[in-house]
Design an enzyme around this catalytic site. Structure first.
Site, mmCIF file in Angstrom:
data_model
loop_
_atom_site.group_PDB
_atom_site.id
_atom_site.type_symbol
_atom_site.label_atom_id
_atom_site.label_comp_id
_atom_site.label_asym_id
_atom_site.label_seq_id
_atom_site.Cartn_x
_atom_site.Cartn_y
_atom_site.Cartn_z
ATOM 1 N N SER A 31 3.826 0.858 2.579
ATOM 2 C CA SER A 31 5.124 0.312 2.183
ATOM 3 C C SER A 31 5.939 1.269 1.334
ATOM 4 O O SER A 31 7.144 1.387 1.495
ATOM 5 C CB SER A 31 4.933 -0.999 1.412
ATOM 6 O OG SER A 31 4.265 -1.944 2.204
ATOM 7 N N ALA A 84 6.020 4.031 -7.447
ATOM 8 C CA ALA A 84 5.758 2.748 -8.109
ATOM 9 C C ALA A 84 6.973 2.245 -8.885
ATOM 10 O O ALA A 84 7.151 1.040 -9.039
ATOM 11 C CB ALA A 84 4.556 2.882 -9.039
ATOM 12 N N THR A 111 4.321 -1.228 -4.618
ATOM 13 C CA THR A 111 3.484 -0.135 -5.093
ATOM 14 C C THR A 111 3.277 -0.300 -6.589
ATOM 15 O O THR A 111 4.221 -0.622 -7.301
ATOM 16 C CB THR A 111 4.168 1.230 -4.809
ATOM 17 O OG1 THR A 111 4.454 1.318 -3.423
ATOM 18 C CG2 THR A 111 3.295 2.387 -5.229
ATOM 19 N N THR A 165 0.845 -1.182 0.000
ATOM 20 C CA THR A 165 0.000 0.000 0.000
ATOM 21 C C THR A 165 0.879 1.230 0.000
ATOM 22 O O THR A 165 1.838 1.308 0.762
ATOM 23 C CB THR A 165 -0.890 0.048 1.259
ATOM 24 O OG1 THR A 165 -1.699 -1.107 1.275
ATOM 25 C CG2 THR A 165 -1.761 1.272 1.283
ATOM 26 N N LYS A 214 -8.228 1.936 -1.907
ATOM 27 C CA LYS A 214 -7.870 2.221 -0.516
ATOM 28 C C LYS A 214 -8.063 3.685 -0.145
ATOM 29 O O LYS A 214 -7.565 4.132 0.876
ATOM 30 C CB LYS A 214 -6.418 1.804 -0.285
ATOM 31 C CG LYS A 214 -6.166 0.343 -0.604
ATOM 32 C CD LYS A 214 -4.710 0.019 -0.529
ATOM 33 C CE LYS A 214 -4.287 -0.719 -1.750
ATOM 34 N NZ LYS A 214 -2.867 -0.898 -1.849
ATOM 35 N N CYS A 230 9.410 1.187 -5.482
ATOM 36 C CA CYS A 230 8.931 0.246 -4.465
ATOM 37 C C CYS A 230 8.219 -0.931 -5.119
ATOM 38 O O CYS A 230 7.246 -0.742 -5.845
ATOM 39 C CB CYS A 230 7.980 0.968 -3.506
ATOM 40 S SG CYS A 230 7.274 -0.120 -2.249
ATOM 41 N N GLY A 284 -7.568 7.618 3.395
ATOM 42 C CA GLY A 284 -6.836 6.536 2.760
ATOM 43 C C GLY A 284 -6.261 5.666 3.851
ATOM 44 O O GLY A 284 -5.972 6.152 4.949
#
Length: 188
Positions: free
Chosen positions: A139, A171, A177, A16, A48, A174, A60
């Site tokens: 994360s 993204a 993501t 997340t 989320k 990670c 969120g």
């Protein structure tokens, strides 16, 4: 002698990244869609980020989904109890979360925002308002936070553009993501 910590009853869930950005009267919360269990992506398009209080509040979440939904329901009740008082609702939620035997076990974090404020709410009693109009959890939260802080100060991008670009950067860095975003906006 140090005892090893007991293994958690929860699986090794990751995946997340939730980012809140406030700039020039606009507040945005963006969340990616990835949920992973260990090295496996179990869902790529989870939602989320939610709107609450008749569209006046955004939330969120990161962490266990059922736990987060429980907390969001409690937050909605606090917002009904304290209309247009987001800080008070968040503090009251954090107090309950820390002291209630059932809520204490919930494993999640919330990013909550209205048109003028952003708060990170945790189960240890924290209600934190960011200094620079940017907050993140999850994360990939630190990646998104770093990118957004640089973008908000060094560019003319609006709040939503900052959030989208920072989430794209997160993204790319990670593994927990992805680029499937849910973006909600408040303000002009």
């Amino acid at each position: 002698m140090t005892r090893p910590s007991a293994p958690s009853a929860f699986p090794d869930w990751h995946g997340t990244t939730i980012l809140a950005v406030r700039k020039n009267g606009r507040t945005v919360i963006a969340g990616d869609g990835q949920v992973s269990m260990g090295p496996t992506i179990v869902k790529g398009a989870a939602r989320k980020v939610r709107t609450l209080a008749g569209g006046k509040v955004l939330a969120g979440f990161a962490g266990a989904t059922a736990d987060a939904f429980t907390l969001i329901e409690r937050l909605e009740a606090k917002l009904e109890q304290y209309p247009d008082q987001l800080a008070r609702a968040c503090v009251d939620l954090a107090k309950d979360w820390r002291t209630d035997r059932y809520l204490r076990r919930l494993e999640a974090m919330l990013l909550v925002a209205d048109a003028s404020s952003i708060f990170t709410v945790t189960g240890v009693g924290d209600v934190l308002e960011p200094e620079h109009g940017v907050a993140a959890v999850g994360s990939g939260g630190n990646f998104a936070l770093s990118a957004a802080r640089a973008l908000i100060e060094e560019t003319d991008l609006d709040a939503e553009q900052v959030a989208r670009k920072a989430m794209k950067i997160a993204a790319e860095i990670c593994v927990y993501t992805n680029g499937n975003l849910t973006v909600e906006t408040l303000g002009a």
